[in-house]
Design a protein around this motif. Structure first.
Motif, PDB file in Angstrom:
ATOM      1  N   LEU A  82      28.077  68.678   4.042  1.00 42.66           N
ATOM      2  CA  LEU A  82      28.718  68.030   5.254  1.00 42.66           C
ATOM      3  C   LEU A  82      28.250  66.763   5.644  1.00 42.66           C
ATOM      4  O   LEU A  82      29.304  65.798   5.843  1.00 42.66           O
ATOM      5  CB  LEU A  82      29.183  69.359   6.386  1.00 42.66           C
ATOM      6  N   VAL A  83      27.036  66.553   5.943  1.00 43.93           N
ATOM      7  CA  VAL A  83      26.446  65.255   6.502  1.00 43.93           C
ATOM      8  C   VAL A  83      26.656  64.348   5.269  1.00 43.93           C
ATOM      9  O   VAL A  83      26.822  63.037   5.453  1.00 43.93           O
ATOM     10  CB  VAL A  83      25.087  65.784   6.977  1.00 43.93           C
ATOM     11  N   ARG A  84      26.480  64.770   4.003  1.00 43.81           N
ATOM     12  CA  ARG A  84      26.553  63.902   2.918  1.00 43.81           C
ATOM     13  C   ARG A  84      27.904  63.252   2.921  1.00 43.81           C
ATOM     14  O   ARG A  84      28.114  62.175   2.695  1.00 43.81           O
ATOM     15  CB  ARG A  84      26.212  64.480   1.488  1.00 43.81           C
ATOM     16  N   ARG A  85      28.752  64.273   3.141  1.00 39.17           N
ATOM     17  CA  ARG A  85      30.218  63.942   3.170  1.00 39.17           C
ATOM     18  C   ARG A  85      30.701  62.730   4.219  1.00 39.17           C
ATOM     19  O   ARG A  85      31.264  61.599   4.026  1.00 39.17           O
ATOM     20  CB  ARG A  85      31.332  64.991   3.106  1.00 39.17           C
ATOM     21  N   LEU A  86      30.063  63.272   5.382  1.00 39.34           N
ATOM     22  CA  LEU A  86      30.233  62.075   6.669  1.00 39.34           C
ATOM     23  C   LEU A  86      29.869  60.737   6.192  1.00 39.34           C
ATOM     24  O   LEU A  86      30.232  59.729   6.564  1.00 39.34           O
ATOM     25  CB  LEU A  86      29.800  62.606   7.668  1.00 39.34           C
ATOM     26  N   TYR A  87      28.543  60.912   5.415  1.00 46.60           N
ATOM     27  CA  TYR A  87      27.665  59.730   5.204  1.00 46.60           C
ATOM     28  C   TYR A  87      28.581  58.727   4.381  1.00 46.60           C
ATOM     29  O   TYR A  87      28.858  57.493   4.356  1.00 46.60           O
ATOM     30  CB  TYR A  87      26.453  60.029   4.571  1.00 46.60           C
ATOM     31  N   GLU A  88      29.133  59.524   3.327  1.00 48.13           N
ATOM     32  CA  GLU A  88      30.252  58.766   2.073  1.00 48.13           C
ATOM     33  C   GLU A  88      31.364  58.223   2.716  1.00 48.13           C
ATOM     34  O   GLU A  88      31.516  57.036   2.375  1.00 48.13           O
ATOM     35  CB  GLU A  88      30.377  59.561   0.833  1.00 48.13           C
ATOM     36  N   VAL A  89      32.019  59.017   3.793  1.00 45.34           N
ATOM     37  CA  VAL A  89      33.135  58.578   4.184  1.00 45.34           C
ATOM     38  C   VAL A  89      33.010  57.322   5.180  1.00 45.34           C
ATOM     39  O   VAL A  89      33.551  56.265   5.384  1.00 45.34           O
ATOM     40  CB  VAL A  89      33.717  59.609   4.942  1.00 45.34           C
ATOM     41  N   ALA A  90      31.876  57.446   5.957  1.00 44.44           N
ATOM     42  CA  ALA A  90      31.353  56.514   6.873  1.00 44.44           C
ATOM     43  C   ALA A  90      30.969  55.139   6.208  1.00 44.44           C
ATOM     44  O   ALA A  90      31.345  53.989   6.549  1.00 44.44           O
ATOM     45  CB  ALA A  90      30.193  56.907   7.663  1.00 44.44           C
ATOM     46  N   GLN A  91      30.220  55.246   4.972  1.00 41.72           N
ATOM     47  CA  GLN A  91      29.873  54.147   4.113  1.00 41.72           C
ATOM     48  C   GLN A  91      31.141  53.353   3.684  1.00 41.72           C
ATOM     49  O   GLN A  91      31.060  52.108   3.842  1.00 41.72           O
ATOM     50  CB  GLN A  91      28.942  54.668   2.993  1.00 41.72           C
ATOM     51  N   SER A  92      32.190  54.147   3.448  1.00 39.93           N
ATOM     52  CA  SER A  92      33.424  53.431   2.888  1.00 39.93           C
ATOM     53  C   SER A  92      34.312  52.895   3.834  1.00 39.93           C
ATOM     54  O   SER A  92      35.164  52.342   3.546  1.00 39.93           O
ATOM     55  CB  SER A  92      33.903  54.557   1.603  1.00 39.93           C
ATOM     56  N   SER A  93      34.138  53.462   4.912  1.00 47.27           N
ATOM     57  CA  SER A  93      35.222  53.097   6.013  1.00 47.27           C
ATOM     58  C   SER A  93      35.639  51.683   6.101  1.00 47.27           C
ATOM     59  O   SER A  93      36.559  51.325   6.693  1.00 47.27           O
ATOM     60  CB  SER A  93      34.997  53.930   7.377  1.00 47.27           C
ATOM     61  N   GLY A  94      34.271  50.945   6.216  1.00 46.79           N
ATOM     62  CA  GLY A  94      34.257  49.389   6.328  1.00 46.79           C
ATOM     63  C   GLY A  94      34.694  48.289   5.074  1.00 46.79           C
ATOM     64  O   GLY A  94      34.676  47.318   5.094  1.00 46.79           O
ATOM     65  N   MET A  95      34.795  49.367   4.125  1.00 50.31           N
ATOM     66  CA  MET A  95      35.053  48.300   2.874  1.00 50.31           C
ATOM     67  C   MET A  95      36.344  47.939   2.599  1.00 50.31           C
ATOM     68  O   MET A  95      37.173  48.356   3.158  1.00 50.31           O
ATOM     69  CB  MET A  95      34.824  49.381   1.712  1.00 50.31           C
ATOM     70  N   ARG A  96      36.193  46.648   2.103  1.00 55.20           N
ATOM     71  CA  ARG A  96      37.573  45.926   1.935  1.00 55.20           C
ATOM     72  C   ARG A  96      37.744  45.823   0.214  1.00 55.20           C
ATOM     73  O   ARG A  96      37.049  45.496  -0.329  1.00 55.20           O
ATOM     74  CB  ARG A  96      37.456  44.393   2.207  1.00 55.20           C
ATOM     75  N   LEU A  97      38.872  46.778   0.033  1.00 57.99           N
ATOM     76  CA  LEU A  97      38.959  46.983  -1.669  1.00 57.99           C
ATOM     77  C   LEU A  97      40.158  45.982  -1.843  1.00 57.99           C
ATOM     78  O   LEU A  97      41.089  45.703  -1.096  1.00 57.99           O
ATOM     79  CB  LEU A  97      39.366  48.390  -1.693  1.00 57.99           C
ATOM     80  N   PRO A  98      40.166  45.651  -3.209  1.00 58.17           N
ATOM     81  CA  PRO A  98      41.194  44.672  -3.510  1.00 58.17           C
ATOM     82  C   PRO A  98      42.678  45.276  -3.629  1.00 58.17           C
ATOM     83  O   PRO A  98      43.557  44.576  -3.590  1.00 58.17           O
ATOM     84  CB  PRO A  98      41.098  44.257  -4.887  1.00 58.17           C
ATOM     85  N   PHE A  99      42.901  46.552  -3.776  1.00 57.65           N
ATOM     86  CA  PHE A  99      44.202  47.272  -3.616  1.00 57.65           C
ATOM     87  C   PHE A  99      43.991  48.562  -3.436  1.00 57.65           C
ATOM     88  O   PHE A  99      42.981  49.142  -3.128  1.00 57.65           O
ATOM     89  CB  PHE A  99      45.097  46.909  -5.058  1.00 57.65           C
TER      90      PHE A  99
END
Length: 99
Positions: A82-99
């Motif tokens: 569960l904590v690993r999932r939050l870490y992964e979601v948190a890590q990707s929340s500020g990403m700017r993806l090209p599409f």
């Protein structure tokens, strides 16, 4: 193992972050993700324990009065995923993806 209130709060943060309610700041040098909300601050920090020979997360929660609470889990506990999932979601929340 996390206390039930912290586990439930963590699960809620996963959902709310996935729904774009929160954007975390990811620090790849320190393997940490930090959320600064109006009423609290929370940091997740990943590390590898050479003592227990497994991955572990520290959850550092700071309330609105500045009081800090620390909780830990590692790969030997059920709440680690569960904590690993939050870490992964948190890590990707500020990403700017090209599409």
């Amino acid at each position: 193992m996390l206390p039930e209130r912290i586990r439930a709060f963590t699960a809620s943060l996963v959902v709310r972050t996935e729904n774009n309610e929160f954007v975390w700041v990811y620090d790849d040098i320190h393997s940490a993700a930090t959320l600064r909300a109006d009423a609290f601050k929370m940091m997740l920090r990943y590390s590898f324990s050479s003592t227990e020979i497994c991955g572990e997360f520290a959850i550092i929660y700071t309330d609105h009065d500045g009081k800090e609470y620390r909780f830990y889990t590692n790969q030997q506990h059920q709440d680690y995923d569960l904590v690993r999932r939050l870490y992964e979601v948190a890590q990707s929340s500020g990403m700017r993806l090209p599409f």
